[in-house]
Design an enzyme around this catalytic site. Structure first.
Site, PDB file in Angstrom:
ATOM      1  CG  PHE A 121      -3.230   0.323 -20.131  1.00  0.00           C
ATOM      2  CD1 PHE A 121      -3.206  -0.935 -19.560  1.00  0.00           C
ATOM      3  CD2 PHE A 121      -2.791   1.402 -19.377  1.00  0.00           C
ATOM      4  CE1 PHE A 121      -2.761  -1.123 -18.259  1.00  0.00           C
ATOM      5  CE2 PHE A 121      -2.340   1.230 -18.087  1.00  0.00           C
ATOM      6  CZ  PHE A 121      -2.320  -0.040 -17.511  1.00  0.00           C
ATOM      7  CG  ASP A 198       1.221   2.351 -24.714  1.00  0.00           C
ATOM      8  OD1 ASP A 198       2.305   1.801 -24.448  1.00  0.00           O
ATOM      9  OD2 ASP A 198       0.379   2.632 -23.839  1.00  0.00           O
ATOM     10  CE1 TYR A 223       4.950  -1.441 -15.610  1.00  0.00           C
ATOM     11  CE2 TYR A 223       5.980   0.712 -15.459  1.00  0.00           C
ATOM     12  CZ  TYR A 223       4.860  -0.064 -15.652  1.00  0.00           C
ATOM     13  OH  TYR A 223       3.645   0.527 -15.914  1.00  0.00           O
ATOM     14  CE  LYS A 224       3.424  -3.076 -19.236  1.00  0.00           C
ATOM     15  NZ  LYS A 224       2.737  -3.446 -17.981  1.00  0.00           N
ATOM     16  NE  ARG A 370      -1.820  -9.201 -18.476  1.00  0.00           N
ATOM     17  CZ  ARG A 370      -1.474  -7.916 -18.408  1.00  0.00           C
ATOM     18  NH1 ARG A 370      -1.828  -7.096 -19.383  1.00  0.00           N
ATOM     19  NH2 ARG A 370      -0.820  -7.441 -17.376  1.00  0.00           N
TER      20      ARG A 370
END
Length: 398
Positions: A121, A198, A223-224, A370
């Site tokens: 990422f 991560d 927040y996922k 995705r």
């Protein structure tokens, strides 16, 4: 109709606990931003009226000063396989990654190499690159197939006695590859290096056992799959064995041993609280606390079972309806997290069209669609509607 009937959904009764989106046909981006809970619609204004408005400054002494540690312990127990006192809410994911990496450099004097995936990422790569530039370090890049991710063998090729540590996603943000985290951790530690995971795309999606796997440190957003809302505070895990030597590179008053003494000189707090810098984001923790209550009720084992069923169903639909697409995610469910990516030359135009139709997948450069399936808030019917719409859009934008 398709040739693939939807599986039974033992968690279906939780779907109505989430706020329905305006004009949504299918929300396939829960791994980027989770839906809010209906209970949060009530808890946030209640907090403003009663806790903030009613108690004012007294709220710090009565509850708020320990909230970051208490909520960290709940994440640890429900999602991370972590005993109390090792997880805390603080800052953003970016800031916490910086803190853990910078502390790792101090913890391994005389070493000058860091391992990271070449397609990691962006934030993770940017921080590693800046720290390498500032401290004269060498980055050892790990390459993996686009539809897979890190393996113990790939890590072993880059390790040496000069390795400070490795920063790697437990679940790859693009492919959804779920790494063999215990084996990779063991490989990194066999050279005396530190393993930093991560877990942004893993927490709340796959069962983690950070204590049992001997992980050194971990970090993740909320927040996922934790549905903490846009900009929600992140969390960090530091194994108890490392905490006495942890040197916070951004010392702040609430990470001090006696924050209200207002003394000169920084003396770190004992335990995980030494990782804190500024004032805990109390308001930002409210939606996260609500979602943790739901995760605790449902259980991570049941959540993972539905996640596997959702992604397997989505793959079957893609195979049937979009045969010219390339699956850029693992077919082996044991190595797949909660999302998958398909590559198609019309991806960018198709996703833009779908958003206007109330179907929300995610575009990933250069040609990836995705599909993120949050188990507690996503139905199998929603997956079917979404993939059928995607198939139509890919054809229409050819």
């Amino acid at each position: 109709m398709t040739a693939h009937p939807a599986p039974a959904d033992p968690l279906e009764h939780h779907l109505d606990e989430f706020v329905p989106g305006d004009d949504l046909v299918a929300y396939l981006d829960g791994n980027s931003l989770g839906r809010p809970l209906r209970s949060t619609v009530e808890s946030m204004p209640r907090f403003v009226r009663e806790s903030w408005g009613g108690r004012l400054i007294r709220g710090w002494d009565e509850a708020w000063l320990t909230r970051a540690e208490e909520l960290g312990d709940r994440i640890g127990a429900a999602c991370l396989g972590a005993a109390p006192g090792q997880t805390i809410i603080a800052d953003s994911t970016t800031v916490l990654i910086f803190k853990l990496l910078r502390a790792s450099i101090d913890a391994r004097p005389g070493r000058d190499e860091i391992l990271i995936m070449r397609d990691e990422f962006p934030t993770d790569r940017f921080i590693v690159e800046r720290l390498a530039e500032d401290h004269g370090l060498t980055i050892r890049w790990i390459d993996a197939p686009a539809d897979a991710g890190v393996t113990p063998a790939l890590v072993a090729e880059r390790l040496s006695e000069r390795t400070i540590g490795a920063l790697i996603s437990g679940v790859s943000y693009r492919s959804g590859w779920w790494a063999d985290m215990p084996a990779v951790t063991e490989a990194v530690q066999s050279h005396g290096a530190l393993m930093i995971w991560d877990c942004s795309h893993a927490v709340g999606s796959v069962p983690l056992e950070l204590d049992a796997w001997g992980v050194d440190m971990a970090v993740g957003c909320s927040y996922k799959y934790l549905n903490g809302g846009p900009g929600a505070p992140a969390w960090a895990y530091v194994a108890a064995r490392h905490q006495p030597e942890l040197r916070n590179p951004i010392p702040g008053w609430l990470g001090a041993r006696e924050p209200f003494a207002m003394t000169t000189g920084f003396s770190p707090a004992p335990g995980i609280r030494r990782l804190v810098s500024g004032t805990p984001p109390i308001l930002g923790m409210l939606p996260l606390a609500d979602m943790l209550s739901l995760i605790e009720r449902a259980g991570i084992t049941a959540i993972r079972a539905k996640s596997v069923a959702l992604t397997s169903y989505a793959i079957a639909l893609v195979d049937e309806l979009i045969p010219d697409a390339l699956l850029a995610s693992p077919r082996d469910s044991a190595r797949r997290g909660g999302h998958l990516t398909i590559d198609h030359p019309n991806a960018r135009r198709a996703v833009a069209q779908l958003w206007g139709e109330g179907v929300i997948p995610d575009f990933r450069h250069p040609s990836g669609v995705r599909i993120g399936l949050s188990p507690l808030s996503t139905s199998f019917a929603e997956v079917e509607r979404g993939v059928m719409a995607l198939a139509t859009a890919l054809k229409a934008t050819a």
